[in-house]
Design a protein around this motif. Structure first.
Motif, PDB file in Angstrom:
ATOM      1  N   PHE A 116       1.182  -1.177  -0.180  1.00 46.97           N
ATOM      2  CA  PHE A 116      -0.463  -0.127   0.001  1.00 46.97           C
ATOM      3  C   PHE A 116       0.808   1.267  -0.072  1.00 46.97           C
ATOM      4  O   PHE A 116       1.803   1.310   0.940  1.00 46.97           O
ATOM      5  CB  PHE A 116      -0.353  -0.299   1.071  1.00 46.97           C
ATOM      6  CG  PHE A 116      -1.643   1.283   1.548  1.00 46.97           C
ATOM      7  CD1 PHE A 116      -2.890   1.558   0.543  1.00 46.97           C
ATOM      8  CD2 PHE A 116      -1.449   1.962   2.307  1.00 46.97           C
ATOM      9  CE1 PHE A 116      -3.657   2.928   0.388  1.00 46.97           C
ATOM     10  CE2 PHE A 116      -2.037   3.180   2.871  1.00 46.97           C
ATOM     11  CZ  PHE A 116      -3.034   3.195   1.737  1.00 46.97           C
ATOM     12  N   LEU A 117       0.520   2.601  -1.179  1.00 45.54           N
ATOM     13  CA  LEU A 117       1.174   3.255  -1.055  1.00 45.54           C
ATOM     14  C   LEU A 117       0.669   4.499  -1.038  1.00 45.54           C
ATOM     15  O   LEU A 117      -0.199   4.826  -1.441  1.00 45.54           O
ATOM     16  CB  LEU A 117       1.890   3.539  -1.970  1.00 45.54           C
ATOM     17  CG  LEU A 117       2.620   2.703  -2.431  1.00 45.54           C
ATOM     18  CD1 LEU A 117       2.420   1.244  -3.215  1.00 45.54           C
ATOM     19  CD2 LEU A 117       3.965   3.265  -3.888  1.00 45.54           C
ATOM     20  N   TRP A 118       1.028   5.620   0.011  1.00 41.98           N
ATOM     21  CA  TRP A 118       0.303   6.236  -0.053  1.00 41.98           C
ATOM     22  C   TRP A 118       1.154   8.051  -0.260  1.00 41.98           C
ATOM     23  O   TRP A 118       2.966   7.691   0.298  1.00 41.98           O
ATOM     24  CB  TRP A 118      -0.211   6.908   1.804  1.00 41.98           C
ATOM     25  CG  TRP A 118      -0.343   7.845   2.040  1.00 41.98           C
ATOM     26  CD1 TRP A 118      -1.610   8.534   2.033  1.00 41.98           C
ATOM     27  CD2 TRP A 118       0.171   8.749   3.055  1.00 41.98           C
ATOM     28  NE1 TRP A 118      -1.576  10.010   2.765  1.00 41.98           N
ATOM     29  CE2 TRP A 118      -1.072  10.147   3.045  1.00 41.98           C
ATOM     30  CE3 TRP A 118       1.488   9.192   3.548  1.00 41.98           C
ATOM     31  CZ2 TRP A 118      -0.165  11.261   3.816  1.00 41.98           C
ATOM     32  CZ3 TRP A 118       1.720  10.545   4.427  1.00 41.98           C
ATOM     33  CH2 TRP A 118       1.092  11.108   4.541  1.00 41.98           C
ATOM     34  N   GLU A 119       0.947   9.241  -0.817  1.00 46.61           N
ATOM     35  CA  GLU A 119       1.735  10.093  -0.871  1.00 46.61           C
ATOM     36  C   GLU A 119       0.754  11.470  -1.124  1.00 46.61           C
ATOM     37  O   GLU A 119      -0.434  11.367  -0.733  1.00 46.61           O
ATOM     38  CB  GLU A 119       1.917  10.028  -2.494  1.00 46.61           C
ATOM     39  CG  GLU A 119       2.941  11.784  -2.593  1.00 46.61           C
ATOM     40  CD  GLU A 119       3.819  11.263  -4.350  1.00 46.61           C
ATOM     41  OE1 GLU A 119       3.865  12.403  -4.812  1.00 46.61           O
ATOM     42  OE2 GLU A 119       3.175  10.593  -4.431  1.00 46.61           O
ATOM     43  N   ARG A 120       0.395  12.112  -0.127  1.00 48.26           N
ATOM     44  CA  ARG A 120       0.393  13.486   0.368  1.00 48.26           C
ATOM     45  C   ARG A 120       0.917  14.720  -0.738  1.00 48.26           C
ATOM     46  O   ARG A 120       2.204  15.180  -0.871  1.00 48.26           O
ATOM     47  CB  ARG A 120       0.138  14.119   1.841  1.00 48.26           C
ATOM     48  CG  ARG A 120      -0.533  15.206   2.036  1.00 48.26           C
ATOM     49  CD  ARG A 120      -1.001  15.218   3.634  1.00 48.26           C
ATOM     50  NE  ARG A 120       0.404  15.681   4.122  1.00 48.26           N
ATOM     51  CZ  ARG A 120       0.750  16.235   5.495  1.00 48.26           C
ATOM     52  NH1 ARG A 120      -0.667  15.340   6.782  1.00 48.26           N
ATOM     53  NH2 ARG A 120       1.667  16.451   5.301  1.00 48.26           N
TER      54      ARG A 120
END
Length: 420
Positions: free
Chosen positions: A77-81
């Motif tokens: 799972f990848l998260w980028e803000r």
């Protein structure tokens, strides 16, 4: 000796590694969503990120902007803000998209509003990808297919299916998992930034009639500025109307300046991503560059035209107000000149009256001075055996004059002291 670091050095290094994407080993399945997240929802986002799908909690710093979390051995799972958006991606190796169902369901409850959601199917060879085409149910008239970096081929119609997701199919190894991961990242960023850029189009389309009305009103007011006379009422009414127009334009600019600026920036990034994909068209299909430019470029031109028109109208309104203020100032100066002329005439009349009064005062003073002298002469001639009345008047006259002189001096001093 220790290094004397710039306070921003480590932040700059972290910035260069923020957009690192996970390696993609074909075959693979990905689900990506991009959300618009308000500032008030950022804390809820971090709390949700700390416990993905019931797995062990992860420590996410408040200022962190990127995370890569291993859910299972082959599920990541990848998260980028970003500034106003968040991109989340689920990735599984193999062809079983069902293994992502629980993770996708958790992702669909993310804080914010979805701007783009895509299911991406990656196959190692073109033949295997073509076997998947019937399941994609692409609309033939809208199908986009071309080759991108290192011979990777893509298919998509960029339509939203019943489940709320778009579909995209890729075929090719492209030099290894790391390189394929970077290609997937660039391809997805193109679509994400394209949608973010297009967010500025609906407000512009909605405001175009209002901008046309303001432009027509300004033209009418400018025409009045050349036709009206010098009456104060006309100028005041015109200044009120122009000020109202300026206030409306300032409101529109304040409410839309951020979105218009963001639209321009996102469109520029989308254009950069389009260049880095090195697109090669295929006969019989529209290419990704054709699809993107045919839709994105006119929208951006519309937003740019709107911003330029709004700026020019504001400038014209400011010029009209400045011209009207100049005319009002000129009229006021003319009125002041007339007032000065009237005051000058009044001063001249007062001067003539003062000269007349002074002339009469000389006569009156002479008359009374002669009378006073006469009283003293009569008293002197009557002394010592003459009429006692003349003697008393002759003696009293100098004392009365002296007393009046002293009294006038006291009154004058009191008046001067009161005016200080």
């Amino acid at each position: 000796m220790g290094l004397t670091e710039h306070p921003l050095r480590r932040d700059l290094v972290r910035e260069m590694h923020l957009r690192r994407f996970a390696p993609v080993q074909a075959p693979a399945r990905l689900v990506q969503m991009i959300y618009l997240v308000d500032k008030e929802e950022r804390q809820a986002e971090l709390e949700r990120l700390a416990n993905p799908v019931g797995k062990a909690a992860k420590t996410i710093e408040q200022e962190s902007r990127h995370a890569l979390i291993a859910i299972d051995e082959d599920i990541r799972f990848l998260w980028e803000r970003q500034t106003e958006a968040t991109t989340i991606t689920a990735l599984v190796e193999g062809r079983d998209m069902g293994r992502l169902d629980a993770l996708v369901e958790w992702m669909m409850e993310w804080p914010g509003a979805v701007v783009r959601a895509t299911k991406l199917y990656v196959e190692p060879e073109e033949e295997a990808a073509k076997n998947c085409l019937p399941d994609m149910r692409f609309v033939e008239q809208d199908l986009v297919s071309c080759c991108i970096n290192a011979g990777v081929r893509m298919w998509s119609d960029f339509r939203i299916r019943e489940d709320g997701f778009g579909r995209m199919l890729l075929a090719g190894q492209a030099g290894g998992p790391d390189e394929l991961g970077r290609i997937v990242q660039r391809l997805q960023e193109l679509g994400n930034y394209r949608n973010l850029a297009l967010l500025g189009l609906p407000p512009v389309q909605r405001l175009m009639p209002e901008l046309n009305r303001l432009e027509d009103d300004l033209a009418r007011q400018s025409q009045k500025l050349g036709e009206l006379g010098e009456e104060e009422f006309d100028d005041d009414a015109l200044l009120h109307d122009l000020s109202r127009l300026s206030a409306e334009m300032a409101r529109i600019r304040a409410e839309n300046s951020y979105r218009l600026g963001a639209t321009q920036a996102y469109a520029q990034i989308a254009g950069d991503r389009l260049e880095t994909l090195e697109i090669k068209p295929l006969p019989g299909y529209q290419s990704l560059s054709d699809f993107t430019e045919r839709r994105l470029v006119p929208a951006m031109r519309t937003c740019e035209t709107f911003a330029n028109r709004l700026r020019r109208i504001a400038e014209r309104s400011s010029d009209a107000i400045a011209l009207l203020n100049t005319r009002i100032d000129t009229r006021i100066k003319a009125q002041n000149l007339d007032l000065l002329k009237s005051m000058e005439s009044s001063f001249s009349l007062q001067l003539r009256l003062q000269n007349l009064v002074e002339a009469l005062s000389v006569i009156a003073a002479s008359y009374y001075a002669v009378g006073l002298i006469a009283f003293m002469v009569k008293g002197w001639k009557a002394f010592p055996d003459g009429d006692s009345t003349d003697i008393i008047l002759g003696i009293a006259t100098p004392g009365i004059v002296l007393l009046i002189f002293i009294l006038v001096g006291v009154i004058r001093k009191r008046v001067v002291d009161e005016t200080k």
